[in-house]
Scaffold this active site. Structure first.
Site, short mmCIF file in Angstrom:
data_model
loop_
_atom_site.label_atom_id
_atom_site.label_comp_id
_atom_site.label_asym_id
_atom_site.label_seq_id
_atom_site.Cartn_x
_atom_site.Cartn_y
_atom_site.Cartn_z
CB VAL A 114 -0.85 0.05 1.33
CG1 VAL A 114 -1.82 1.26 1.25
CG2 VAL A 114 -1.86 -1.29 1.25
CB SER A 115 -0.31 3.18 -2.98
OG SER A 115 1.15 3.93 -3.23
CB VAL A 118 4.22 4.24 -4.47
CG1 VAL A 118 5.53 4.69 -3.76
CG2 VAL A 118 3.69 5.60 -5.54
CB CYS A 119 4.06 0.68 -1.31
SG CYS A 119 4.04 2.32 -0.50
CB ALA A 120 2.94 -3.16 -4.75
#
Length: 206
Positions: A114-115, A118-120
């Site tokens: 999450v998000s 970006v994060c994934a």
């Protein structure tokens, strides 16, 4: 000849990276219900641990901006698993995260965050560029608008990351319904239709 799109995930070649499933970030999720997202990421974590997949978990600014992991995820992680708190936007840019992934010896990474965009996506794209086969479990990710979801998925596909869902990736690792842990894995995944199938099977046996 097999390539990364056709070589299956197995209990010997896969690891899991969970990025920033934090309370503060969950407050902004708009593309999936928060309860559903909690259900999916905890199901992924539980099944991965049952299948002995090495699991790396990270947060960003857990003591300030985004808060700790959601309690539901924290509750299913082993006490000895150390969550890596970092400052870098891209988890791959943190030496500790990268070292933890390298230490698994696995070539395939199941990633959720999450998000989503970006994060994934950032570590998935970086891992792909570094020679790993990256898979993103889209329904164990969340983001803050439909535009972000759409553009995140497009960017992942443009970069050659494989997109799927948390249950499909897990049962690919399981591979065989005769596996001794199969019932436990399906229980961990907690797919509503699977409960109905079990009830149907029980009715026929009766």
């Amino acid at each position: 000849m097999q390539d990364r799109f056709h070589t299956p995930l197995t209990a010997d070649n896969a690891a899991v990276l969970l990025v920033d499933h934090q309370i503060g970030l969950f407050t902004g999720v708009r593309d999936i219900g928060v309860d559903e997202l909690k259900h999916n990421v905890t199901g992924l974590a539980k099944a991965a641990l049952r299948l002995n997949l090495p699991t790396v978990v990270t947060t960003t600014a857990a003591d300030s901006m985004w808060g700790p992991l959601i309690p539901e995820l924290q509750a299913v992680l082993p006490r000895e698993l150390k969550v890596i708190d970092r400052s870098s936007v891209n988890a791959w840019h943190d030496d500790r995260v990268r070292a933890a992934i390298e230490a698994t010896g696995r070539s395939k990474l199941i990633i959720a965050g999450v998000s989503l965009e970006v994060c994934a996506a950032f570590p998935a794209i970086s891992a792909t560029a570094s020679g790993y086969d990256a898979y993103v479990a889209v329904d164990a990710c969340g983001t803050f608008s439909e535009t972000k979801r759409t553009t995140g998925l497009l960017r992942l596909q443009q970069a050659g990351v494989i997109v799927s869902d948390y249950a499909s990736l897990t049962v690919e690792v399981l591979a065989d319904n005769a596996h001794p842990d199969a019932a436990g894995v399906y229980s961990d995944l907690d797919m509503p239709f699977a409960t109905l199938v079990g009830q149907l099977a029980a009715a026929y046996r009766g």
